[in-house]
Design an enzyme around this catalytic site. Structure first.
Site, mmCIF file in Angstrom:
data_model
loop_
_atom_site.group_PDB
_atom_site.id
_atom_site.type_symbol
_atom_site.label_atom_id
_atom_site.label_comp_id
_atom_site.label_asym_id
_atom_site.label_seq_id
_atom_site.Cartn_x
_atom_site.Cartn_y
_atom_site.Cartn_z
ATOM 1 N N GLY A 46 44.786 42.827 45.133
ATOM 2 C CA GLY A 46 44.229 43.870 44.278
ATOM 3 C C GLY A 46 42.802 44.183 44.683
ATOM 4 O O GLY A 46 42.141 43.381 45.349
ATOM 5 N N GLN A 51 34.232 47.188 43.778
ATOM 6 C CA GLN A 51 34.164 46.374 44.997
ATOM 7 C C GLN A 51 33.941 47.226 46.243
ATOM 8 O O GLN A 51 33.589 46.702 47.304
ATOM 9 C CB GLN A 51 35.453 45.559 45.177
ATOM 10 C CG GLN A 51 35.600 44.442 44.168
ATOM 11 C CD GLN A 51 36.863 43.650 44.423
ATOM 12 O OE1 GLN A 51 37.944 44.041 44.000
ATOM 13 N NE2 GLN A 51 36.741 42.545 45.136
ATOM 14 N N CYS A 97 38.649 35.949 45.737
ATOM 15 C CA CYS A 97 38.151 37.312 45.512
ATOM 16 C C CYS A 97 37.709 37.890 46.855
ATOM 17 O O CYS A 97 37.003 37.222 47.609
ATOM 18 C CB CYS A 97 36.968 37.257 44.545
ATOM 19 S SG CYS A 97 36.242 38.876 44.218
ATOM 20 N N LEU A 98 38.099 39.125 47.129
ATOM 21 C CA LEU A 98 37.717 39.747 48.403
ATOM 22 C C LEU A 98 36.203 39.902 48.523
ATOM 23 O O LEU A 98 35.681 40.036 49.625
ATOM 24 C CB LEU A 98 38.387 41.117 48.545
ATOM 25 C CG LEU A 98 39.913 41.093 48.746
ATOM 26 C CD1 LEU A 98 40.476 42.505 48.687
ATOM 27 C CD2 LEU A 98 40.290 40.407 50.049
ATOM 28 N N HIS A 139 41.340 39.390 36.394
ATOM 29 C CA HIS A 139 40.318 39.323 37.444
ATOM 30 C C HIS A 139 39.768 40.722 37.746
ATOM 31 O O HIS A 139 38.549 40.915 37.842
ATOM 32 C CB HIS A 139 40.955 38.696 38.696
ATOM 33 C CG HIS A 139 40.045 38.575 39.874
ATOM 34 N ND1 HIS A 139 39.606 37.359 40.361
ATOM 35 C CD2 HIS A 139 39.477 39.517 40.671
ATOM 36 C CE1 HIS A 139 38.810 37.570 41.398
ATOM 37 N NE2 HIS A 139 38.721 38.865 41.610
ATOM 38 N N GLU A 140 40.663 41.702 37.899
ATOM 39 C CA GLU A 140 40.227 43.063 38.267
ATOM 40 C C GLU A 140 39.483 43.736 37.106
ATOM 41 O O GLU A 140 38.497 44.443 37.323
ATOM 42 C CB GLU A 140 41.413 43.922 38.719
ATOM 43 C CG GLU A 140 42.242 43.366 39.884
ATOM 44 C CD GLU A 140 41.440 43.016 41.131
ATOM 45 O OE1 GLU A 140 40.308 43.512 41.294
ATOM 46 O OE2 GLU A 140 41.948 42.219 41.948
ATOM 47 N N HIS A 143 36.002 42.742 37.086
ATOM 48 C CA HIS A 143 35.185 43.499 38.048
ATOM 49 C C HIS A 143 34.653 44.789 37.421
ATOM 50 O O HIS A 143 33.539 45.208 37.697
ATOM 51 C CB HIS A 143 36.004 43.873 39.286
ATOM 52 C CG HIS A 143 36.049 42.799 40.334
ATOM 53 N ND1 HIS A 143 34.917 42.281 40.912
ATOM 54 C CD2 HIS A 143 37.090 42.155 40.923
ATOM 55 C CE1 HIS A 143 35.262 41.359 41.807
ATOM 56 N NE2 HIS A 143 36.577 41.263 41.837
HETATM 57 CO CO CO Z 1 37.726 40.011 43.007
#
Ligand code: CO
Length: 175
Positions: A46, A51, A97-98, A139-140, A143
Site C-alpha cells: 500500500g 508518502q 513501511c516504504l 497503517h495507511e 499516514h
Molecule cells: Co507506511
C-alpha cells in the site's frame, strides 16, 4: 509515466495531516495512476498520498501479488477520505513501511476494522477487513494523519530506532 519518489523518514511532510479530497478530477486520477506505478516498483502492498508528497487524504493498495490475495479482496484499490468507523480485537504483528526502508517491528493494531471511504469515482463505500488488510488500512490511515508506525512503538524501541538512524546518518555523511 515514471515512478514518484517515496519520501523517507524523517521528511517533514510525513508528519503532516492531509486535507480531505474534495475534487475528483483528472489531476487526481493522474496522481493515483502515478502512485500505482510507484507502488509496483516497490515491494510494498500500500501507499498513502503523503508518502509521495501529496497531502491529500487517500491511499492505494493491491494485494494481488500475494498468493493469498483472495482473502483480502485483491486490488488495485483506491480509498479516498477513508475513516475507521468500527474496530475490534487486537493483534501484534510485524510491520514495515516504504518510508522507513529496511525497518520491521511488531506493532499492535486492531484485528478487525470497518471503513467508510469513497472509491476513485467518488462513490461511497464501506469495507470490512481483518488481519493483514485491517493492519494495512490502519497503517495507511495513520499516514494521512501524519502518524508513522514508529509512533506506535514503546519509547524504548523508538529511541533505539532513532539512535541507530542518527548513527547511520552520521556514517553516511562521513563518507
Ligand atoms: Co507506511
Amino acid at each position: 509515466m515514471s515512478p514518484l519518489e517515496i519520501l523517507k523518514y524523517p521528511e517533514i511532510q510525513l508528519f503532516e495531516k492531509s486535507a480531505a479530497v474534495s475534487e475528483i478530477d483528472a489531476v487526481l486520477q493522474n496522481q493515483i495512476n502515478q502512485m500505482f506505478e510507484t507502488l509496483y516498483c516497490s515491494d510494498g502492498l500500500g501507499l498513502a498520498a503523503p508518502q509521495v508528497g501529496c497531502l491529500q487524504s487517500f491511499f492505494i493498495y493491491d494485494f494481488s501479488r500475494r498468493d493469498d490475495e483472495a482473502k483480502y479482496g485483491a486490488g488495485p484499490i483506491v480509498l479516498l477520505n477513508p475513516e475507521i468507523i468500527e474496530s475490534e480485537g487486537e493483534e501484534l504483528a510485524d510491520e514495515g513501511c516504504l518510508s522507513i526502508p529496511g525497518y520491521f517491528e511488531k506493532v499492535r493494531r486492531a484485528y478487525r476494522v470497518q471503513l467508510k471511504a469513497q472509491d476513485r469515482e467518488g462513490k461511497d463505500i464501506r469495507i470490512e477487513a481483518e488481519g493483514l488488510a485491517a493492519r494495512l488500512f490502519q497503517h495507511e490511515i495513520d499516514h494521512l494523519n501524519g502518524v508513522l508506525m514508529l509512533d506506535h512503538l514503546s519509547s524504548l524501541k523508538r529511541n533505539i530506532f532513532i539512535r541507530k538512524f542518527k548513527k547511520k546518518q552520521k556514517y553516511a555523511e562521513s563518507k
